[in-house]
Design a protein around this motif. Sequence first.
Motif, PDB file in Angstrom:
ATOM      1  N   LEU A 188       5.029 -31.212 -67.810  1.00 11.45           N
ATOM      2  CA  LEU A 188       3.676 -30.696 -67.603  1.00 11.45           C
ATOM      3  C   LEU A 188       2.794 -30.935 -68.827  1.00 11.45           C
ATOM      4  O   LEU A 188       1.609 -30.603 -68.812  1.00 11.45           O
ATOM      5  CB  LEU A 188       3.720 -29.214 -67.244  1.00 11.45           C
ATOM      6  CG  LEU A 188       4.596 -28.856 -66.031  1.00 11.45           C
ATOM      7  CD1 LEU A 188       4.412 -27.397 -65.654  1.00 11.45           C
ATOM      8  CD2 LEU A 188       4.319 -29.762 -64.839  1.00 11.45           C
ATOM      9  N   ASN A 189       3.367 -31.467 -69.893  1.00 11.96           N
ATOM     10  CA  ASN A 189       2.615 -31.857 -71.096  1.00 11.96           C
ATOM     11  C   ASN A 189       1.837 -30.707 -71.723  1.00 11.96           C
ATOM     12  O   ASN A 189       0.807 -30.932 -72.377  1.00 11.96           O
ATOM     13  CB  ASN A 189       1.674 -33.031 -70.781  1.00 11.96           C
ATOM     14  CG  ASN A 189       2.322 -34.373 -71.072  1.00 11.96           C
ATOM     15  OD1 ASN A 189       2.955 -34.543 -72.106  1.00 11.96           O
ATOM     16  ND2 ASN A 189       2.183 -35.313 -70.149  1.00 11.96           N
ATOM     17  N   THR A 190       2.333 -29.487 -71.561  1.00 11.45           N
ATOM     18  CA  THR A 190       1.667 -28.336 -72.160  1.00 11.45           C
ATOM     19  C   THR A 190       2.656 -27.177 -72.237  1.00 11.45           C
ATOM     20  O   THR A 190       3.548 -27.069 -71.385  1.00 11.45           O
ATOM     21  CB  THR A 190       0.433 -27.920 -71.336  1.00 11.45           C
ATOM     22  OG1 THR A 190      -0.304 -26.914 -72.027  1.00 11.45           O
ATOM     23  CG2 THR A 190       0.817 -27.406 -69.964  1.00 11.45           C
ATOM     24  N   PRO A 191       2.537 -26.307 -73.245  1.00 10.61           N
ATOM     25  CA  PRO A 191       3.399 -25.129 -73.302  1.00 10.61           C
ATOM     26  C   PRO A 191       3.005 -24.118 -72.228  1.00 10.61           C
ATOM     27  O   PRO A 191       1.899 -24.164 -71.677  1.00 10.61           O
ATOM     28  CB  PRO A 191       3.161 -24.574 -74.707  1.00 10.61           C
ATOM     29  CG  PRO A 191       1.822 -25.090 -75.092  1.00 10.61           C
ATOM     30  CD  PRO A 191       1.669 -26.427 -74.432  1.00 10.61           C
ATOM     31  N   SER A 192       3.885 -23.192 -71.941  1.00 12.76           N
ATOM     32  CA  SER A 192       3.652 -22.247 -70.849  1.00 12.76           C
ATOM     33  C   SER A 192       2.579 -21.217 -71.157  1.00 12.76           C
ATOM     34  O   SER A 192       2.088 -20.554 -70.242  1.00 12.76           O
ATOM     35  CB  SER A 192       4.963 -21.526 -70.501  1.00 12.76           C
ATOM     36  OG  SER A 192       5.457 -20.818 -71.624  1.00 12.76           O
ATOM     37  N   ASP A 193       2.190 -21.073 -72.432  1.00 14.82           N
ATOM     38  CA  ASP A 193       1.172 -20.085 -72.774  1.00 14.82           C
ATOM     39  C   ASP A 193      -0.221 -20.699 -72.908  1.00 14.82           C
ATOM     40  O   ASP A 193      -1.148 -20.034 -73.375  1.00 14.82           O
ATOM     41  CB  ASP A 193       1.547 -19.349 -74.060  1.00 14.82           C
ATOM     42  CG  ASP A 193       1.673 -20.283 -75.267  1.00 14.82           C
ATOM     43  OD1 ASP A 193       1.601 -21.517 -75.077  1.00 14.82           O
ATOM     44  OD2 ASP A 193       1.864 -19.760 -76.383  1.00 14.82           O
ATOM     45  N   GLN A 207       6.230 -17.662 -62.009  1.00 14.67           N
ATOM     46  CA  GLN A 207       6.359 -16.745 -63.134  1.00 14.67           C
ATOM     47  C   GLN A 207       6.460 -17.508 -64.457  1.00 14.67           C
ATOM     48  O   GLN A 207       7.078 -18.581 -64.515  1.00 14.67           O
ATOM     49  CB  GLN A 207       7.616 -15.890 -62.966  1.00 14.67           C
ATOM     50  CG  GLN A 207       7.630 -15.068 -61.692  1.00 14.67           C
ATOM     51  CD  GLN A 207       6.521 -14.040 -61.683  1.00 14.67           C
ATOM     52  OE1 GLN A 207       6.505 -13.125 -62.511  1.00 14.67           O
ATOM     53  NE2 GLN A 207       5.588 -14.177 -60.749  1.00 14.67           N
ATOM     54  N   PRO A 208       5.878 -16.969 -65.528  1.00 12.31           N
ATOM     55  CA  PRO A 208       6.062 -17.596 -66.840  1.00 12.31           C
ATOM     56  C   PRO A 208       7.538 -17.584 -67.229  1.00 12.31           C
ATOM     57  O   PRO A 208       8.277 -16.665 -66.852  1.00 12.31           O
ATOM     58  CB  PRO A 208       5.235 -16.706 -67.778  1.00 12.31           C
ATOM     59  CG  PRO A 208       4.330 -15.929 -66.892  1.00 12.31           C
ATOM     60  CD  PRO A 208       5.036 -15.772 -65.588  1.00 12.31           C
TER      61      PRO A 208
END
Length: 269
Positions: A188-193, A207-208
Amino acid sequence: MTSPAPVPTLIQAPGRRLRLLSCNILAGASVQRYSDYVTRSVNAVFPGRSKMANLDALAELLSGFDVIGLQEADAGSLRSGFLNQTRYLAETSGMPFWSHQPNRAMARLAHSANGLISRLEPTEVIDHPLPSRIPGRGALLARFGVGREALVVVVAHLSLSPRARDAQLSFIGELLSDSPHAVLMGDLNTPSDSAEMRRLFARTALQPPTSVMPTFPSWKPRRALDHILTSSDITLERSWTLPQAFSDHLPLAAEIIVPAELAATAIRK
């Protein structure tokens, strides 16, 4: 989608576990340091023995999983020796079902694709192009079961731009808005936050993650760019990265427990 004779699945009783794997395979290329992007740039154009050895090593691991999502698999171009890498991995590992979503073709030199390899038989597989200023990103949606009781698995590879990712995650959110039993996996090329991920969590049942799993770069992981996200009714038992580096991303694995009613009605045996 191949359809050989059915094989037993891990879900033979309600509520059993499924093992998932997400892996950006960089068309089989091996990268062990940033300088390899330059010194081994020939790998981006031509096939080679190291790519096949990489694919064979990955295939040995796939039989331990039930649903595998691939990103940057080559759909059959010069750099892969005109080999459909998703099909090769499925057949070499003995997995019965596979599908792929060719996205970005660069003449006959390179043809990137998302891939799905599964021990379970999907009832439906749909290719969705994702919004992007430069075409070539996609989400591969597999449905196991029918209607709202289906388990929906989406494999995606998102853009580098935050604005493009936001639009792409908004699109994926719409796809999953009526799917209470969902899994999103991919690079997804991005952190979950990040802001765009927080908006995804707000508009879906996803869910995170409860823990951060760095996957990039594979030789010294610092950034959690790859994710396996599950909806609130699916129990995420554990997640982990595989130590084997098949590209510049580490493979990300997860073990989930599917709800008893879902395992009984939505997943073919």
